[in-house]
Scaffold this motif. Structure first.
Motif, PDB file in Angstrom:
ATOM      1  N   ARG A 102     -28.231 -84.891  48.427  1.00 20.13           N
ATOM      2  CA  ARG A 102     -28.828 -84.099  47.345  1.00 20.13           C
ATOM      3  C   ARG A 102     -29.648 -85.018  46.449  1.00 20.13           C
ATOM      4  O   ARG A 102     -29.170 -86.055  46.006  1.00 20.13           O
ATOM      5  CB  ARG A 102     -27.729 -83.423  46.530  1.00 20.13           C
ATOM      6  N   THR A 141     -32.286 -84.716  43.031  1.00 23.41           N
ATOM      7  CA  THR A 141     -32.921 -83.881  42.021  1.00 23.41           C
ATOM      8  C   THR A 141     -34.280 -84.472  41.670  1.00 23.41           C
ATOM      9  O   THR A 141     -34.450 -85.689  41.630  1.00 23.41           O
ATOM     10  CB  THR A 141     -32.062 -83.771  40.748  1.00 23.41           C
ATOM     11  N   ASN A 174     -32.889 -87.509  36.593  1.00 22.67           N
ATOM     12  CA  ASN A 174     -33.175 -87.061  37.955  1.00 22.67           C
ATOM     13  C   ASN A 174     -33.204 -88.261  38.892  1.00 22.67           C
ATOM     14  O   ASN A 174     -33.596 -89.359  38.489  1.00 22.67           O
ATOM     15  CB  ASN A 174     -34.534 -86.350  38.008  1.00 22.67           C
ATOM     16  N   GLU A 208     -34.273 -79.290  43.534  1.00 19.64           N
ATOM     17  CA  GLU A 208     -33.393 -80.230  44.223  1.00 19.64           C
ATOM     18  C   GLU A 208     -33.737 -80.210  45.703  1.00 19.64           C
ATOM     19  O   GLU A 208     -34.165 -79.201  46.245  1.00 19.64           O
ATOM     20  CB  GLU A 208     -31.915 -79.921  43.982  1.00 19.64           C
TER      21      GLU A 208
END
Length: 164
Positions: free
Chosen positions: A22, A24, A31, A46
């Protein structure tokens, strides 16, 4: 390994390798991939790596997330596709060289007989042409109205000066 490559001028050459499951993307420092550009939301989207697929999920961004010009909420991003966040274009690069660009065919059409000298002398006017020549009447009317306005303005200024 897959990576995101920013294409937009001012950020061109910036890239981010998708190492985790993952990632962002947004304007704020928290982020994983920060892009400090006002059109990008603080937490814009994301990126989820699921096996060999890269999935993009919009995080209710203000200016939206697009893949190849289509707005998405969640979609698979394939290598070579362009993702747009706000005013920033980003390409997914999987490390393989892009295929050679196809050469565009020229679709110029020849006019049978070409353009005739008489058509050039007439200004090329054709019935229904969006480029038809305007009539001189409209220009003459505009000229007379402009002269009348100038005379009225000068008369008004003279009147004011005489009153003082």
């Amino acid at each position: 390994m897959a990576k995101l490559v920013v294409l937009t001028e001012g950020f061109a050459g910036t890239s981010f390798e998708l190492k985790g499951e993952r990632t962002t993307v947004g304007r704020m420092e928290d982020n994983a991939f920060q892009i400090a550009e006002p059109s990008i939301s603080s937490h814009h989207c994301e990126i989820l790596v699921r096996g060999h697929e890269v999935v993009v999920r919009d995080l209710n961004s203000t200016n939206g997330t697009f893949i190849n010009g289509q707005p998405i909420k969640e979609a698979v991003l394939k290598p070579g596709q362009i993702m747009r966040l706000g005013a920033v274009d980003i390409r997914l690069d999987d490390g393989t060289p892009p295929p050679p660009a196809k050469r565009q065919q020229d679709h110029t059409q020849l006019l049978p007989g070409g353009v005739k000298l008489t058509e050039l002398e007439q200004g090329g006017r054709q019935v229904g042409s969006p480029f038809a020549k305007k009539s001189a009447g409209a220009n003459t009317l505009f000229l007379y109205v402009g002269i009348a306005l100038v005379v009225l303005i000068i008369g008004f200024i003279v009147f004011l000066v005489v009153q003082l």
